[in-house]
Design a protein around this motif. Structure first.
Motif, short mmCIF file in Angstrom:
data_model
loop_
_atom_site.label_atom_id
_atom_site.label_comp_id
_atom_site.label_asym_id
_atom_site.label_seq_id
_atom_site.Cartn_x
_atom_site.Cartn_y
_atom_site.Cartn_z
N LEU A 63 0.85 -1.18 0.00
CA LEU A 63 0.00 0.00 0.00
C LEU A 63 0.89 1.23 0.00
O LEU A 63 1.82 1.32 0.80
N GLY A 64 0.64 2.16 -0.90
CA GLY A 64 1.38 3.41 -0.93
C GLY A 64 0.55 4.52 -0.30
O GLY A 64 -0.66 4.59 -0.53
N ILE A 65 1.18 5.35 0.49
CA ILE A 65 0.50 6.49 1.11
C ILE A 65 1.35 7.73 0.86
O ILE A 65 2.56 7.70 1.06
N SER A 66 0.69 8.81 0.45
CA SER A 66 1.40 10.05 0.17
C SER A 66 0.52 11.22 0.57
O SER A 66 -0.70 11.14 0.50
N VAL A 67 1.15 12.32 0.97
CA VAL A 67 0.41 13.53 1.31
C VAL A 67 -0.06 14.27 0.04
O VAL A 67 -0.72 15.30 0.15
N ASP A 68 0.26 13.75 -1.11
CA ASP A 68 -0.15 14.37 -2.37
C ASP A 68 -1.64 14.13 -2.64
O ASP A 68 -2.25 13.20 -2.12
N SER A 69 -2.19 14.95 -3.52
CA SER A 69 -3.60 14.85 -3.89
C SER A 69 -3.83 13.66 -4.82
O SER A 69 -2.89 13.11 -5.41
N ILE A 70 -5.10 13.30 -4.97
CA ILE A 70 -5.45 12.21 -5.89
C ILE A 70 -5.03 12.53 -7.32
O ILE A 70 -4.43 11.66 -7.98
N PRO A 71 -5.27 13.75 -7.84
CA PRO A 71 -4.79 14.03 -9.20
C PRO A 71 -3.26 13.88 -9.33
O PRO A 71 -2.76 13.42 -10.36
N SER A 72 -2.54 14.24 -8.29
CA SER A 72 -1.09 14.06 -8.31
C SER A 72 -0.73 12.58 -8.35
O SER A 72 0.17 12.16 -9.09
N HIS A 73 -1.43 11.76 -7.56
CA HIS A 73 -1.21 10.30 -7.60
C HIS A 73 -1.46 9.76 -8.99
O HIS A 73 -0.68 8.94 -9.50
N GLU A 74 -2.56 10.19 -9.59
CA GLU A 74 -2.90 9.70 -10.93
C GLU A 74 -1.84 10.07 -11.95
O GLU A 74 -1.45 9.24 -12.78
N ALA A 75 -1.34 11.30 -11.88
CA ALA A 75 -0.29 11.74 -12.80
C ALA A 75 0.99 10.94 -12.59
O ALA A 75 1.66 10.54 -13.55
N TRP A 76 1.35 10.71 -11.32
CA TRP A 76 2.57 9.95 -11.02
C TRP A 76 2.44 8.53 -11.54
O TRP A 76 3.37 8.02 -12.18
N GLN A 77 1.31 7.88 -11.27
CA GLN A 77 1.11 6.51 -11.75
C GLN A 77 1.24 6.44 -13.27
O GLN A 77 1.87 5.53 -13.81
N LYS A 78 0.64 7.41 -13.94
CA LYS A 78 0.71 7.44 -15.40
C LYS A 78 2.15 7.61 -15.87
O LYS A 78 2.59 6.97 -16.83
N SER A 79 2.91 8.45 -15.16
CA SER A 79 4.30 8.73 -15.57
C SER A 79 5.20 7.51 -15.47
O SER A 79 6.22 7.44 -16.15
N ILE A 80 4.85 6.56 -14.61
CA ILE A 80 5.68 5.35 -14.46
C ILE A 80 5.06 4.12 -15.12
O ILE A 80 5.53 3.01 -14.94
N GLY A 81 3.98 4.33 -15.85
CA GLY A 81 3.35 3.22 -16.55
C GLY A 81 2.30 2.49 -15.74
O GLY A 81 1.86 1.41 -16.13
N GLY A 82 1.90 3.04 -14.60
CA GLY A 82 0.83 2.46 -13.78
C GLY A 82 1.34 1.52 -12.71
O GLY A 82 2.45 1.00 -12.79
N ILE A 83 0.51 1.34 -11.70
CA ILE A 83 0.75 0.36 -10.65
C ILE A 83 -0.58 -0.31 -10.34
O ILE A 83 -1.65 0.24 -10.64
N THR A 84 -0.52 -1.48 -9.74
CA THR A 84 -1.76 -2.21 -9.45
C THR A 84 -2.09 -2.25 -7.97
O THR A 84 -3.19 -2.64 -7.61
N TYR A 85 -1.17 -1.86 -7.11
CA TYR A 85 -1.49 -1.84 -5.68
C TYR A 85 -2.10 -0.49 -5.31
O TYR A 85 -1.92 0.50 -6.02
N PRO A 86 -2.86 -0.43 -4.22
CA PRO A 86 -3.57 0.81 -3.87
C PRO A 86 -2.64 1.92 -3.40
O PRO A 86 -1.62 1.67 -2.75
N LEU A 87 -3.05 3.14 -3.72
CA LEU A 87 -2.41 4.35 -3.20
C LEU A 87 -3.45 5.11 -2.39
O LEU A 87 -4.59 5.24 -2.80
#
Length: 109
Positions: free
Chosen positions: A19-43
Motif C-alpha cells: 500500500l502506498g501512502i502520500s500527502v499528495d492529492s489524488i490528481p497528483s497520484h494519478e499523474a505519477w502513476q501514469k508517468s511510471i506506466g501504472g501500478i496495481t497496488y492501492p495508493l
C-alpha cells in the motif's frame, strides 16, 4: 515504488498487501502513476486533513522552515495482522531498502 510493483507476486507469497501512502492529492497520484506506466497496488491520498496518517506514524515534516515542510519522510512500515508495527525504515528520497530486507522481516511473521 515501482520495484514493489515488479515484485508484487513475491510480496503476495508472504500474504502481504502493498500500500502506498502520500500527502499528495489524488490528481497528483494519478499523474505519477501514469508517468511510471501504472501500478496495481492501492495508493492512499493523505492530502486532507493534510498529513494525518503521516503524522500518526511520526513521519510528517512539521518544523517550520524545514526543507519540504508538510511533506512526509520516505518511510516503509511492515504492520502485522494484529496491527503491530514490526519494521520501520525512514530513508532519503531516491533510496530504499532492498526488497530482500523486507522479505526477511516478512519471513519472520
Amino acid at each position: 515504488m515501482p520495484s514493489y510493483e515488479d515484485d508484487l507476486s513475491k510480496f503476495e507469497e508472504y500474504d502481504t498487501q502493498v500500500l502506498g501512502i502520500s500527502v499528495d492529492s489524488i490528481p497528483s497520484h494519478e499523474a505519477w502513476q501514469k508517468s511510471i506506466g501504472g501500478i496495481t497496488y492501492p495508493l492512499v491520498s493523505d492530502f486532507y486533513p493534510h498529513g494525518a496518517i503521516a503524522e500518526k506514524f511520526g513521519v510528517l515534516r512539521k518544523e517550520a522552515g524545514a526543507p519540504a515542510y508538510g511533506a512526509a519522510e520516505r518511510a516503509l512500515f511492515i504492520i502485522d495482522k494484529e496491527g503491530v508495527v514490526q519494521f520501520i525504515d525512514v530513508h532519503p528520497i531516491g533510496e530504499q531498502p532492498d526488497n530482500e530486507e523486507l522479505y526477511e522481516v516478512l519471513r519472520k511473521l
